[in-house]
Design a protein around this motif. Structure first.
Motif, PDB file in Angstrom:
ATOM      1  N   THR A 119       0.836  -1.206   0.000  1.00 21.84           N
ATOM      2  CA  THR A 119       0.000   0.000   0.000  1.00 21.84           C
ATOM      3  C   THR A 119       0.869   1.254   0.000  1.00 21.84           C
ATOM      4  N   LEU A 120       1.881   1.287   0.862  1.00 25.56           N
ATOM      5  CA  LEU A 120       2.788   2.444   0.909  1.00 25.56           C
ATOM      6  C   LEU A 120       3.452   2.671  -0.439  1.00 25.56           C
ATOM      7  N   SER A 121       3.914   1.592  -1.035  1.00 27.11           N
ATOM      8  CA  SER A 121       4.590   1.692  -2.332  1.00 27.11           C
ATOM      9  C   SER A 121       3.638   2.185  -3.417  1.00 27.11           C
ATOM     10  N   ALA A 122       2.433   1.633  -3.453  1.00 29.31           N
ATOM     11  CA  ALA A 122       1.451   2.027  -4.470  1.00 29.31           C
ATOM     12  C   ALA A 122       1.079   3.502  -4.327  1.00 29.31           C
ATOM     13  N   LEU A 123       0.782   3.940  -3.113  1.00 29.48           N
ATOM     14  CA  LEU A 123       0.379   5.330  -2.900  1.00 29.48           C
ATOM     15  C   LEU A 123       1.518   6.300  -3.183  1.00 29.48           C
ATOM     16  N   SER A 124       2.739   5.867  -2.930  1.00 30.08           N
ATOM     17  CA  SER A 124       3.900   6.719  -3.199  1.00 30.08           C
ATOM     18  C   SER A 124       4.072   7.027  -4.679  1.00 30.08           C
ATOM     19  N   THR A 125       3.580   6.151  -5.546  1.00 27.74           N
ATOM     20  CA  THR A 125       3.698   6.390  -6.987  1.00 27.74           C
ATOM     21  C   THR A 125       2.772   7.502  -7.464  1.00 27.74           C
ATOM     22  N   LEU A 126       1.808   7.879  -6.649  1.00 30.65           N
ATOM     23  CA  LEU A 126       0.810   8.882  -7.047  1.00 30.65           C
ATOM     24  C   LEU A 126       1.220  10.318  -6.724  1.00 30.65           C
ATOM     25  N   VAL A 127       2.308  10.489  -5.985  1.00 26.33           N
ATOM     26  CA  VAL A 127       2.656  11.817  -5.492  1.00 26.33           C
ATOM     27  C   VAL A 127       4.008  12.285  -6.019  1.00 26.33           C
ATOM     28  N   ASP A 128       4.218  13.582  -5.931  1.00 27.53           N
ATOM     29  CA  ASP A 128       5.485  14.173  -6.372  1.00 27.53           C
ATOM     30  C   ASP A 128       6.578  14.028  -5.316  1.00 27.53           C
ATOM     31  N   ALA A 129       6.177  13.985  -4.035  1.00 26.69           N
ATOM     32  CA  ALA A 129       7.160  13.873  -2.955  1.00 26.69           C
ATOM     33  C   ALA A 129       6.554  13.104  -1.789  1.00 26.69           C
ATOM     34  N   VAL A 130       7.418  12.413  -1.059  1.00 21.36           N
ATOM     35  CA  VAL A 130       7.026  11.687   0.147  1.00 21.36           C
ATOM     36  C   VAL A 130       7.894  12.195   1.295  1.00 21.36           C
ATOM     37  N   ILE A 131       7.230  12.668   2.346  1.00 20.41           N
ATOM     38  CA  ILE A 131       7.932  13.089   3.553  1.00 20.41           C
ATOM     39  C   ILE A 131       7.732  11.999   4.599  1.00 20.41           C
ATOM     40  N   ASP A 132       8.822  11.463   5.114  1.00 17.55           N
ATOM     41  CA  ASP A 132       8.776  10.485   6.201  1.00 17.55           C
ATOM     42  C   ASP A 132       9.289  11.199   7.445  1.00 17.55           C
ATOM     43  N   THR A 133       8.372  11.572   8.342  1.00 20.83           N
ATOM     44  CA  THR A 133       8.771  12.381   9.493  1.00 20.83           C
ATOM     45  C   THR A 133       9.633  11.607  10.479  1.00 20.83           C
ATOM     46  N   GLU A 134       9.424  10.300  10.610  1.00 23.81           N
ATOM     47  CA  GLU A 134      10.244   9.516  11.554  1.00 23.81           C
ATOM     48  C   GLU A 134      11.669   9.359  11.058  1.00 23.81           C
ATOM     49  N   ALA A 135      11.826   9.055   9.777  1.00 25.30           N
ATOM     50  CA  ALA A 135      13.165   8.879   9.214  1.00 25.30           C
ATOM     51  C   ALA A 135      13.827  10.225   8.913  1.00 25.30           C
TER      52      ALA A 135
END
Length: 175
Positions: free
Chosen positions: A146-162
């Motif tokens: 799910t994370l991988s699929a949704l990440s393909t839909l956006v221009d950027a991914v912010i991971d606040t923990e990492a």
């Protein structure tokens, strides 16, 4: 930490996925992304951070952007993605920021395939209207597919923990 994360998000990123545990306050990141716009649409499921986000937007700015709220569960049924899409589309305009809190809650009412299609269409609607969108998701509540699929839909991914920002290659090649 959120200021440095925001600085790594390209200005032309029209869709951003904010991965952060649900308990963690993501309002600084959200406020930063929403504060770039003239109008804000807060889309919240029951138990979301909509009120905290509204308050935070008004705090740091002498002239905060007008905020409209769309309460999923009151204004539209939680599993009605078509109705939700229509309600969001009616509020879109140039320089509108859509803050979607949260994909975690949406995925409780709609499966991954329907959610993916909804977010794909929403991203296209935002782009056509000159609007931006950012989506909140608790990565602990979603599987890797799910994370991988949704990440393909956006221009950027912010991971606040990492403390990381991943940007779509097409945007980084422009620099």
């Amino acid at each position: 930490m959120s200021d440095s994360l925001l600085q790594r998000v390209p200005e032309d990123a029209s869709t951003v996925l904010v991965q952060s545990p649900a308990i963690e306050g993501v309002t600084p990141v959200c406020t930063g992304l929403s504060g770039w716009s003239e109008r804000v649409l807060l889309v919240g499921y029951a138990g979301s951070n909509v009120e905290a986000l509204r308050t935070r937007l008004a705090e740091g700015d002498a002239d905060p952007p007008p905020v409209r709220e769309l309460d999923v569960g009151t204004d539209v049924e939680p599993g009605d993605l078509t109705g939700l899409g229509i309600a969001i589309a009616e509020s879109l305009g140039p320089d509108t920021a859509v803050c979607f809190d949260s994909l975690t809650a949406m995925l409780q009412y709609a499966d991954r395939e329907r959610s993916f299609q909804f977010l794909h269409a929403l991203g296209e609607r935002c782009a056509a209207a000159g609007a931006t969108a950012h989506y909140h998701l608790d990565p602990e509540a979603a599987d890797e597919t799910t994370l991988s699929a949704l990440s393909t839909l956006v221009d950027a991914v912010i991971d606040t923990e990492a403390g990381t920002v991943s940007v779509r290659p097409e945007l980084t090649e422009k620099d």
